[in-house]
Scaffold this active site. Structure first.
Site, short mmCIF file in Angstrom:
data_model
loop_
_atom_site.label_atom_id
_atom_site.label_comp_id
_atom_site.label_asym_id
_atom_site.label_seq_id
_atom_site.Cartn_x
_atom_site.Cartn_y
_atom_site.Cartn_z
N HIS A 41 0.86 -1.18 0.00
CA HIS A 41 0.00 0.00 0.00
C HIS A 41 0.90 1.23 0.00
O HIS A 41 1.70 1.43 0.91
CB HIS A 41 -0.91 0.01 1.23
CG HIS A 41 -1.82 1.20 1.28
ND1 HIS A 41 -3.08 1.20 0.73
CD2 HIS A 41 -1.64 2.45 1.80
CE1 HIS A 41 -3.65 2.37 0.91
NE2 HIS A 41 -2.80 3.14 1.56
N CYS A 42 0.76 2.05 -1.03
CA CYS A 42 1.62 3.21 -1.19
C CYS A 42 0.83 4.47 -0.84
O CYS A 42 -0.07 4.87 -1.58
CB CYS A 42 2.14 3.30 -2.63
SG CYS A 42 3.28 4.68 -2.88
#
Length: 488
Positions: A194-195
């Site tokens: 998850h960025c």
């Protein structure tokens, strides 16, 4: 009843009385007025949607806006203060190349941030109940209601054993390389990470765009930093270093931002280049899923063994369609028959509606059985007496059973069905050794051992014809029993 119980379900659904309207007939018309909702409006994950579901992002988008500001401000200052001087002193190609890189970076960033990363749909209540039932069968249930933790399956991929974990939130066994994102609360296919910088998960459907974003951003950052330094050096040669900084103060801000950004961006690009060349994900690399430290026989079953092939598969392969259909319409809820719980958690609304439908079906089926049982009692077909019946030793011997047209027996109302069947068996006993199914004589017919002398069945040698008064009393008893059962 048709397969699946479609008919009784609809009857059960529309027979409910609406408490909000004066007439029960108004409720079906009100349902038609409700506008159809799209699936993104009732999506269970922690996501935000824009443009009627076309844009899908995570809820934590603060860092994404910071990324946009840094790129827009740095690039804007470069095009406004540095490019005019560099286009005159060096070449006009500098702003053109910078513009191409800028638009490519923005396009890949928005494509990564606004798309579905590969979210897996959650199981419906029926699918979850069926899966739990399969788990119970596979693991067995103990007497105390305790179910052992089920929650893994093993599959073999290219000779390597891969475990599929069960997701308690989505109620599914995750496919290989999938994982549940705790921030978005979704299971993502080929989950990478998850960025927060892009405001979305990075998975199977947007990984290539994420990689092209960080790679092009690396080139843009190096490009801006290099030509900002060139701009400052050229001005310093003409009017000195301090005067050059005074003439172009924006260049100082651009150089500082690019200097501190280029190391992380370039390093991230190199790391993901390594992952693509070996066909791994960030999640697998951090966990060491295919590390040699786990054993000599542990290897990556997803790698093609060729760097060029791995890169082509990751960057040039077809993009799989979205599985959640976020812009599709939500189907109207229809009550489903309650599945056997086996000690599992049930769903309140569906369970209560299914119980109501099951009770209605039970009452209807019981009414049908009682009506079918009471129908012979209402018929006035005459029965045959022993004088009219052709028995062995009398004229008409050898007449087969099929030639006899006997009406259905009418037992007394106080006797159960089992006693009626015993009376009929006593009246017409059969010999197994005779192929023609001929009747025995009254003397040869054995009486049941439990037959009482004073019971009505003791006169089974003669079949009596019930009068109209007896039939009316039987009919009243049957109707009375039907009313009692319906009231229950």
């Amino acid at each position: 009843m048709p397969p699946g119980g479609g008919g009784p379900m609809k009857d059960c659904e529309y027979s409910q009385i609406s408490t909000h309207s004066s007439s029960p007939m108004e409720s079906p018309h009100k349902k038609k007025k409700i506008a159809a909702r799209r699936k993104w409006e009732v999506f269970p994950g922690r996501n935000k949607f824009f443009c009627n579901g076309r844009i899908m992002m995570a809820r934590q988008t603060g860092v994404f806006y910071l990324t946009l500001v840094l790129i827009l401000v740095t690039s804007g200052l470069f095009f406004a203060f540095d490019c005019p001087y560099l286009a005159v002193k060096i070449t006009p190609a500098i702003p053109v190349v910078g513009g191409i890189l800028f638009f490519f970076v923005m396009g890949t960033l928005l494509r990564t941030s606004f798309s579905d990363p590969g979210v897996l749909p959650r199981a419906t209540p029926d699918e979850a109940a069926d899966l739990e039932r399969q788990i119970d069968i596979a693991n067995g249930t103990s007497s105390g209601g305790y179910r052992p933790p089920p929650r893994t399956k093993e599959v073999i991929i290219n000779g390597q054993t891969v475990k599929l974990k069960y997701c308690f939130t989505c109620k599914i066994f995750r496919p290989p390389r999938a994982s549940h994102c705790s921030l978005c609360d979704n299971c993502v296919e080929r989950f990478d990470h998850h960025c927060p910088w892009v405001g979305n998960c990075v998975g199977k459907r947007n990984y290539r765009f994420f990689y092209m974003f960080i790679l092009s951003l690396s080139f843009l950052t190096v490009f801006i930093f290099a030509f900002v330094i060139t701009h400052v050096i050229l001005r310093s040669q003409q009017a000195g270093f301090l005067n050059a900084l005074k003439d172009s103060p924006a260049s100082v801000l651009e150089a500082v931002v690019c200097f501190f950004s280029v190391w992380s961006i370039v390093g991230l690009s190199g790391f993901h280049t390594y992952l693509i060349s070996s066909n791994q994900t960030t999640n697998e690399d951090i966990k060491g899923s295919w590390s040699n430290k786990r054993g000599k026989e542990n290897y990556n079953p997803y790698s093609y063994g060729n760097i060029f092939t791995n890169c082509c598969v990751a960057l040039c392969g077809p993009i799989s369609p979205s599985l959640i259909d976020r812009r599709g319409y939500v189907q109207p809820d229809t009550p489903q028959p309650a599945a056997p719980s086996n000690g599992m958690a049930t769903y309140g609304a569906t369970q209560s509606q299914s119980d109501m439908c099951d009770q209605d079906q039970c009452i209807q089926s019981t009414k049908f059985v009682l009506q079918a049982a009471a129908t012979p009692l209402l018929q006035s077909e005459p029965s045959l007496t022993s004088d009219e019946l052709h028995l062995p030793g009398k004229p008409g011997l050898g007449t087969p059973c099929a030639s006899l047209t006997l009406g259905p027996p009418t037992p007394p109302s106080s006797m159960p069905n089992l006693a009626a069947e015993a009376a009929l068996t006593d009246i017409l006993p059969l010999k197994d050794e005779h192929v023609g199914h001929q009747f025995l004589t009254p003397d040869e017919a054995p009486s049941p051992p439990t037959m009482l002398a004073g019971s009505p069945l003791a006169h089974s040698r003669t079949m009596h014809v019930l009068g109209l008064a007896s039939q009316d009393s039987l009919h009243e008893d049957s109707v009375r029993g039907l009313v009692k059962l319906s009231s229950v």
